[in-house]
Design a protein around this motif. Structure first.
Motif, PDB file in Angstrom:
ATOM      1  N   UNK A 151       0.930  -1.031  -0.105  1.00 45.82           N
ATOM      2  CA  UNK A 151      -0.271  -0.023   0.236  1.00 45.82           C
ATOM      3  C   UNK A 151       0.499   0.728   0.217  1.00 45.82           C
ATOM      4  N   UNK A 152       1.934   1.426   0.637  1.00 48.33           N
ATOM      5  CA  UNK A 152       2.749   2.544   0.964  1.00 48.33           C
ATOM      6  C   UNK A 152       3.438   3.074  -0.900  1.00 48.33           C
ATOM      7  N   UNK A 153       3.756   2.071  -1.207  1.00 42.37           N
ATOM      8  CA  UNK A 153       4.955   2.176  -2.599  1.00 42.37           C
ATOM      9  C   UNK A 153       3.147   2.487  -3.560  1.00 42.37           C
ATOM     10  N   UNK A 154       2.498   1.761  -3.712  1.00 40.81           N
ATOM     11  CA  UNK A 154       0.956   2.260  -4.314  1.00 40.81           C
ATOM     12  C   UNK A 154       0.637   3.598  -3.727  1.00 40.81           C
ATOM     13  N   UNK A 155       0.512   4.123  -2.523  1.00 41.74           N
ATOM     14  CA  UNK A 155      -0.214   5.150  -2.271  1.00 41.74           C
ATOM     15  C   UNK A 155       0.539   6.630  -3.390  1.00 41.74           C
ATOM     16  N   UNK A 156       2.084   5.759  -3.525  1.00 42.16           N
ATOM     17  CA  UNK A 156       2.790   7.211  -4.499  1.00 42.16           C
ATOM     18  C   UNK A 156       2.481   7.628  -5.384  1.00 42.16           C
ATOM     19  N   UNK A 157       1.298   6.560  -6.263  1.00 46.21           N
ATOM     20  CA  UNK A 157       0.670   7.002  -7.446  1.00 46.21           C
ATOM     21  C   UNK A 157      -0.499   8.085  -7.356  1.00 46.21           C
ATOM     22  N   UNK A 158      -0.206   9.242  -7.676  1.00 48.94           N
ATOM     23  CA  UNK A 158      -1.486  10.031  -7.721  1.00 48.94           C
ATOM     24  C   UNK A 158      -2.536   9.624  -7.819  1.00 48.94           C
ATOM     25  N   UNK A 159      -3.265   8.520  -8.706  1.00 51.31           N
ATOM     26  CA  UNK A 159      -3.820   8.341  -9.051  1.00 51.31           C
ATOM     27  C   UNK A 159      -5.117   6.835  -7.980  1.00 51.31           C
ATOM     28  N   UNK A 160      -3.967   6.673  -7.153  1.00 44.90           N
ATOM     29  CA  UNK A 160      -3.982   5.438  -6.981  1.00 44.90           C
ATOM     30  C   UNK A 160      -4.699   6.001  -5.192  1.00 44.90           C
ATOM     31  N   UNK A 161      -6.285   6.002  -5.244  1.00 46.68           N
ATOM     32  CA  UNK A 161      -7.217   7.023  -4.113  1.00 46.68           C
ATOM     33  C   UNK A 161      -7.045   6.660  -2.426  1.00 46.68           C
ATOM     34  N   UNK A 162      -7.158   4.748  -2.421  1.00 45.67           N
ATOM     35  CA  UNK A 162      -7.369   4.621  -1.221  1.00 45.67           C
ATOM     36  C   UNK A 162      -7.470   3.084  -1.569  1.00 45.67           C
ATOM     37  N   UNK A 163      -7.982   2.774  -0.205  1.00 45.11           N
ATOM     38  CA  UNK A 163      -8.947   1.252  -1.290  1.00 45.11           C
ATOM     39  C   UNK A 163      -9.588   0.390   0.575  1.00 45.11           C
ATOM     40  N   UNK A 164     -10.708  -0.411  -0.572  1.00 45.70           N
ATOM     41  CA  UNK A 164     -11.940  -0.987   0.627  1.00 45.70           C
ATOM     42  C   UNK A 164     -11.116  -2.358   1.007  1.00 45.70           C
ATOM     43  N   UNK A 165     -10.777  -2.175   2.203  1.00 47.97           N
ATOM     44  CA  UNK A 165     -10.132  -3.054   3.130  1.00 47.97           C
ATOM     45  C   UNK A 165     -11.393  -4.032   3.737  1.00 47.97           C
ATOM     46  N   UNK A 166     -11.285  -5.319   3.083  1.00 48.71           N
ATOM     47  CA  UNK A 166     -12.135  -6.631   3.574  1.00 48.71           C
ATOM     48  C   UNK A 166     -11.490  -7.913   3.730  1.00 48.71           C
ATOM     49  N   UNK A 167      -9.741  -7.301   4.218  1.00 45.98           N
ATOM     50  CA  UNK A 167      -9.021  -8.408   5.014  1.00 45.98           C
ATOM     51  C   UNK A 167      -9.421  -9.213   6.546  1.00 45.98           C
ATOM     52  N   UNK A 168     -10.203  -7.610   7.307  1.00 46.76           N
ATOM     53  CA  UNK A 168     -10.336  -8.320   8.393  1.00 46.76           C
ATOM     54  C   UNK A 168      -8.908  -8.408   9.572  1.00 46.76           C
ATOM     55  N   UNK A 169      -7.891  -7.578   9.338  1.00 42.72           N
ATOM     56  CA  UNK A 169      -6.989  -7.777  10.106  1.00 42.72           C
ATOM     57  C   UNK A 169      -6.936  -6.406  10.163  1.00 42.72           C
ATOM     58  N   UNK A 170      -6.906  -6.776  11.320  1.00 42.59           N
ATOM     59  CA  UNK A 170      -6.996  -5.058  11.554  1.00 42.59           C
ATOM     60  C   UNK A 170      -5.245  -4.494  12.294  1.00 42.59           C
ATOM     61  N   UNK A 171      -4.305  -5.524  12.130  1.00 41.56           N
ATOM     62  CA  UNK A 171      -3.010  -4.952  12.381  1.00 41.56           C
ATOM     63  C   UNK A 171      -2.590  -4.637  11.320  1.00 41.56           C
ATOM     64  N   UNK A 172      -2.960  -5.180  10.445  1.00 37.79           N
ATOM     65  CA  UNK A 172      -2.360  -4.771   9.057  1.00 37.79           C
ATOM     66  C   UNK A 172      -2.687  -3.278   8.788  1.00 37.79           C
ATOM     67  N   UNK A 173      -3.959  -3.226   9.128  1.00 40.30           N
ATOM     68  CA  UNK A 173      -5.152  -1.622   8.692  1.00 40.30           C
ATOM     69  C   UNK A 173      -4.041  -0.458   9.140  1.00 40.30           C
ATOM     70  N   UNK A 174      -4.069  -1.093  10.720  1.00 39.79           N
ATOM     71  CA  UNK A 174      -3.127  -0.473  11.706  1.00 39.79           C
ATOM     72  C   UNK A 174      -1.649   0.694  10.814  1.00 39.79           C
ATOM     73  N   UNK A 175      -0.740  -0.729  10.459  1.00 39.38           N
ATOM     74  CA  UNK A 175       0.147  -0.529   9.719  1.00 39.38           C
ATOM     75  C   UNK A 175       0.205  -0.058   8.841  1.00 39.38           C
ATOM     76  N   UNK A 176      -0.728  -0.276   7.680  1.00 35.71           N
ATOM     77  CA  UNK A 176      -1.291   1.095   6.501  1.00 35.71           C
ATOM     78  C   UNK A 176      -1.345   2.451   6.934  1.00 35.71           C
TER      79      UNK A 176
END
Length: 211
Positions: A151-176
């Protein structure tokens, strides 16, 4: 600074069918219901919209109909993901031409792409369009998880706005959230996780229950 495509509750709208094809008059009624009752965005041809069982022509006609019917009153975000980068790019360009305000791109399902493969897949699509992309992480359906570092790498792209997160891993979401800039938006992809994701900095939900 990127502006979120929407905040609040966007509906992952169902696609009604006749015995032969998409039931556009009924879809129009569903769109009217959503707009009347305060939804913040329309997400068309996602998983709930049965996109995986629709023909290319049906998907495009449904996206075009939604764009025309909503007529700028809300953001219309079109599901254009595929496990083929070439197909996803073609769908994305056609949805952009149809007037979609943004695109929802699921991870390539079945292929079990590497993290570098995911980066390349999404970057190729983001380079090929001029509208914002929302990534869609749903490993229970696709067999692959987007890592926070990806996510950190993809977030650098001006056309990538964000993510619909349905992984259920809250520690990953916090790290993101910790690794990505503030303008990389996180939306919940599961209704029952919306409150928790918003407490971690999320901006809302792409909701099935909203139907």
């Amino acid at each position: 600074m990127k502006k979120p495509l929407f905040t609040g509750s966007g509906v992952a709208i169902v696609t009604p069918f006749t015995k032969e094809t998409v039931d556009l008059p009924t879809l129009g009624k569903l769109l009217d219901f959503q707009m009347k009752n305060g939804t913040d965005a329309i997400i068309v041809c996602g998983t709930t919209g049965e996109a995986s069982t629709m023909s290319y022509r049906e998907r495009m006609r449904t996206i075009e109909f939604c764009v025309d019917h909503v007529d700028g009153r809300l953001a219309v975000i079109a599901g254009t993901g595929s496990n083929s980068t070439e197909n996803a790019l073609a769908l994305s360009r056609d949805a952009e031409r149809a007037g979609a305000d943004g695109l929802l791109l699921v991870t390539p399902y079945y292929n079990k792409a590497s993290q570098s493969g995911l980066i390349r897949h999404f970057q190729v699509i983001a380079d090929g369009v001029d509208v914002p992309l929302i990534l869609y992480d749903v490993p229970s359906r696709t067999g692959v998880t987007i890592a926070p570092e990806t996510y950190a790498e993809l977030a650098k792209h001006p056309n990538i706005n964000g993510v619909k997160e349905a992984g259920g891993n809250f520690s990953n979401i916090q790290k993101t959230r910790n690794l990505c800039p503030e303008d990389f938006t996180i939306w919940s992809g599961n209704d029952d996780e919306t409150a928790a994701i918003c407490m971690l900095g999320g901006k809302g939900v792409i909701s099935v229950v909203a139907n």
